[in-house]
Design an enzyme around this catalytic site. Structure first.
Site: not given
Length: 310
Positions: A140, A143, A158, A169
Site C-alpha cells: 500500500q 515510497d 496505491h 495525455c
C-alpha cells in the site's frame, strides 16, 4: 477455476482508496476463532515448505525508516491532513498547494533508506528465486523503499511518489528529479505558518511528451479514486496461487487491501501477521508476531536449515 473470492472488476466498482471497514465488517473480522500463534519455530516450518509467498505491506513497514504517515493525531502538513490534499478535487482547486505537499514528501523520501524489514524481504525474494520459489510484495506504500531495497516482484496498489501522470495525455513516467521542477525548489515546508507558494499552473510539473506540455499530477491513488484494474488483476492472481501469506505493518482497516489476507486465510492458507499490535483481522490468521517489523521479520525470513542453495 479461480479460488480467490473476489474479482478485480468487482473491486474496481466497489473499492476506493481510503475506504475503511464499516462497524459491521469489523465485527465480522472479529468472529471468535482460535487465538493466533506466536510460535516462531512453527511459522518457520510452514515457511520452509512454501513455494509461493505473498507479502502484503503497509505504512508500519516504512514508519521504521522515519517516513511520515500523515495519519492520526499530529499527522498534518501545515494545517491540512493528507485526506484533505490527496483528492482529485483538491488538485483541481489548488494544484500548486497539492504539488507543494507531494514535493515535500518526495524530498523527504530521498533522504530515507530501507530498514531491516525491507531488506529481509528483498533478500528472501532473491534467495528463494534460486530455489524455484516465488515471493511477491503487494504494498500500500508509495515510497518505493521496497524497490530501493532490491525487491523485484512488486505490486504498488496505491502508485508511487516517483511516478507522474499527465492530466492531458495520460502518460505515466518515472520521475526522480529533485526538485521536480524549478518553481518548487525550496518549497513545501510543512510548518503551519508557511504561506502557499501559489505557483502558476504553467510553472508546475509539465508533461515532456512531444507537443503535450500538459499538467502532471502524482501517479498515486487519491481518496475517492478507484484502484488500477490491471494491478488488482495481478494481485488476484498472486493471492490465488500463494501457499503462505504475510501481512506486515498494516492496520487491516483500509479497503480493499484489508480484505486480501482474510480471504486467503478463509481458503485455508496460513497467514502470519507482523505488526506492533493486533488488528481487526488478527483472529482470522494462524500467526501473529507483535513488535517492530524490523525486529520480527528478519529472523522469520532468514534461510531455513532445510533450504538447499546451489
Amino acid at each position: 477455476m479461480c479460488l480467490f473470492q473476489f474479482s478485480a472488476r468487482r473491486l474496481v466498482s466497489q473499492a476506493h482508496c481510503g475506504f475503511k471497514a464499516s462497524s459491521a465488517k469489523k465485527q465480522k473480522f472479529c468472529l471468535e476463532m482460535a487465538r493466533p500463534s506466536s510460535n516462531m519455530a512453527d511459522f518457520r516450518e510452514v515457511f520452509a515448505k512454501a513455494k509461493h509467498i505473498a507479502i502484503i505491506t503497509g505504512a508500519g513497514v516504512s514508519a521504521e525508516s522515519g517516513v511520515p504517515t500523515f495519519r492520526g493525531a499530529g499527522g498534518f502538513w501545515r494545517k491540512w491532513q493528507a485526506q484533505e490534499l490527496a483528492t482529485p478535487g483538491a488538485f483541481a482547486r489548488n494544484p500548486s498547494r497539492v504539488w507543494e505537499f507531494y514535493h515535500y514528501r518526495r524530498e523527504v523520501m530521498l533522504s530515507k533508506h530501507p530498514n531491516p524489514a525491507h531488506i529481509a524481504i528483498a533478500e528472501c525474494e532473491r534467495r528463494l528465486s534460486k530455489q524455484g520459489r516465488s515471493v511477491v510484495v503487494i504494498t500500500q506504500n508509495i515510497d518505493e523503499l521496497h524497490r530501493k531495497a532490491g525487491t523485484k516482484h512488486l505490486l504498488e496498489i496505491h502508485g508511487s511518489l516517483f511516478k507522474t501522470r499527465c492530466t492531458s495525455c495520460g502518460n505515466v513516467a518515472a520521475n526522480y528529479k529533485s526538485p521536480i521542477c524549478p518553481a518548487l525548489a525550496g518549497k513545501g515546508a510543512p510548518d503551519p505558518e508557511t504561506e502557499d507558494a501559489a505557483i502558476p499552473v504553467e510553472d508546475l510539473p509539465q508533461c515532456e511528451e512531444d507537443g503535450c506540455n500538459g499538467l502532471l499530477r502524482p501517479h498515486v491513488v487519491w481518496f475517492g479514486e478507484a484502484l488500477d484494474p490491471g494491478i488488482l488483476t495481478a494481485v488476484e492472481k498472486e493471492l490465488d496461487i500463494c501457499d503462505l501469506c504475510l501481512v506486515v505493518g498494516t492496520s487491516s482497516v483500509v479497503y480493499p487491501a484489508a480484505m486480501f489476507a482474510p480471504q486467503v486465510s478463509a481458503r485455508g492458507v496460513p497467514v502470519a501477521e507482523f505488526n506492533m499490535e493486533p488488528t481487526p483481522a488478527t483472529n482470522r490468521f494462524r500467526f501473529h508476531f507483535p513488535g517492530p517489523c524490523g525486529t520480527t521479520l528478519p529472523p522469520a525470513l532468514a534461510r531455513h536449515e532445510t533450504e538447499i542453495i546451489s
